[in-house]
Design a protein around this motif. Structure first.
Motif, PDB file in Angstrom:
ATOM      1  N   SER A  29     -10.677  30.389  21.740  1.00  0.00           N
ATOM      2  CA  SER A  29      -9.410  29.747  21.597  1.00  0.00           C
ATOM      3  C   SER A  29      -9.139  29.409  20.337  1.00  0.00           C
ATOM      4  CB  SER A  29      -9.766  28.485  22.567  1.00  0.00           C
ATOM      5  OG  SER A  29      -9.868  28.524  23.946  1.00  0.00           O
ATOM      6  N   ALA A  30     -10.056  29.026  19.454  1.00  0.00           N
ATOM      7  CA  ALA A  30     -10.052  28.854  18.025  1.00  0.00           C
ATOM      8  C   ALA A  30      -9.342  30.102  17.220  1.00  0.00           C
ATOM      9  CB  ALA A  30     -11.050  28.358  17.553  1.00  0.00           C
ATOM     10  N   ILE A  31     -10.019  31.223  17.681  1.00  0.00           N
ATOM     11  CA  ILE A  31      -9.558  32.443  16.960  1.00  0.00           C
ATOM     12  C   ILE A  31      -8.142  32.945  17.434  1.00  0.00           C
ATOM     13  CG2 ILE A  31     -10.220  35.004  16.900  1.00  0.00           C
ATOM     14  CD1 ILE A  31     -12.073  33.272  14.998  1.00  0.00           C
ATOM     15  N   THR A  32      -7.995  32.736  18.896  1.00  0.00           N
ATOM     16  CA  THR A  32      -6.595  33.172  19.215  1.00  0.00           C
ATOM     17  C   THR A  32      -5.370  32.211  18.686  1.00  0.00           C
ATOM     18  OG1 THR A  32      -7.697  33.813  21.415  1.00  0.00           O
ATOM     19  CG2 THR A  32      -5.430  33.229  21.422  1.00  0.00           C
ATOM     20  N   LEU A  33      -5.867  31.041  18.592  1.00  0.00           N
ATOM     21  CA  LEU A  33      -4.736  30.118  17.919  1.00  0.00           C
ATOM     22  C   LEU A  33      -4.447  30.392  16.529  1.00  0.00           C
ATOM     23  CD1 LEU A  33      -3.101  27.625  18.206  1.00  0.00           C
ATOM     24  CD2 LEU A  33      -4.921  26.220  17.407  1.00  0.00           C
ATOM     25  N   GLY A  34      -5.633  30.791  15.858  1.00  0.00           N
ATOM     26  CA  GLY A  34      -5.364  31.218  14.436  1.00  0.00           C
ATOM     27  C   GLY A  34      -4.497  32.376  14.359  1.00  0.00           C
ATOM     28  N   VAL A  35      -4.666  33.479  15.279  1.00  0.00           N
ATOM     29  CA  VAL A  35      -3.899  34.703  15.223  1.00  0.00           C
ATOM     30  C   VAL A  35      -2.671  34.337  15.616  1.00  0.00           C
ATOM     31  CG1 VAL A  35      -3.624  37.051  16.399  1.00  0.00           C
ATOM     32  CG2 VAL A  35      -5.919  36.239  15.642  1.00  0.00           C
ATOM     33  N   VAL A  36      -2.282  33.602  16.553  1.00  0.00           N
ATOM     34  CA  VAL A  36      -1.016  33.040  16.865  1.00  0.00           C
ATOM     35  C   VAL A  36      -0.243  32.536  15.699  1.00  0.00           C
ATOM     36  CG1 VAL A  36       0.391  31.763  18.449  1.00  0.00           C
ATOM     37  CG2 VAL A  36      -1.444  33.303  19.306  1.00  0.00           C
ATOM     38  N   VAL A  37      -0.857  31.612  15.123  1.00  0.00           N
ATOM     39  CA  VAL A  37      -0.303  30.944  13.843  1.00  0.00           C
ATOM     40  C   VAL A  37       0.259  31.715  12.783  1.00  0.00           C
ATOM     41  CG1 VAL A  37      -0.536  29.262  12.249  1.00  0.00           C
ATOM     42  CG2 VAL A  37      -1.196  28.610  14.509  1.00  0.00           C
TER      43      VAL A  37
END
Length: 131
Positions: free
Chosen positions: A20-28
């Motif tokens: 979830s943290a990696i996905t959020l970083g990519v989206v940002v």
């Protein structure tokens, strides 16, 4: 207690949090890039530039070794001044570019480079300021 402590459930929980943290970083990061492109397109008009494709020598992790570095060639799109001299060069945004290209932004900094018609396009940045 429905889920015992330790074991596979805690591992799956840690992996879910990490993913979830990696996905959020990519989206940002993706949203920041799109915001920068949108700002350029809202503030700068499209300009049509004559251009030509060239192969240039670049430092690379692969290629022939000379002078202590590895060199290879890379395709670049050279934007031309009205007198035919080169103004600057950028990576090619995609196939289909012949002798004209559209550019929006600051030619000495960053901008959007596109084939006539708008697609494909690429956000480009100059690493060195023009002299």
């Amino acid at each position: 207690m429905l889920i015992p402590r330790g074991g596979p459930a805690s591992f799956l929980g840690v992996m879910l949090a990490f993913t979830s943290a990696i996905t959020l970083g990519v989206v940002v990061m993706w949203q920041r890039a799109r915001r920068k492109e949108l700002r350029i397109l809202q503030t700068s008009p499209w300009e049509v530039w004559p251009c030509r494709g060239e192969k240039v020598r670049v430092v690379s992790s692969e290629g022939e070794r000379a002078s202590g570095r590895r060199w290879s060639t890379d395709g670049r799109l050279v934007l031309l001044k009205p007198d035919g001299q080169s103004q600057c060069s950028f990576p090619v945004p995609g196939p289909g570019i012949k002798d004209k290209v559209c550019f929006a932004g600051d030619i000495t900094g960053s901008g959007i480079l596109a084939a006539p018609g708008g697609l494909p396009f690429r956000h480009v940045t100059r690493t060195r300021k023009a002299r």
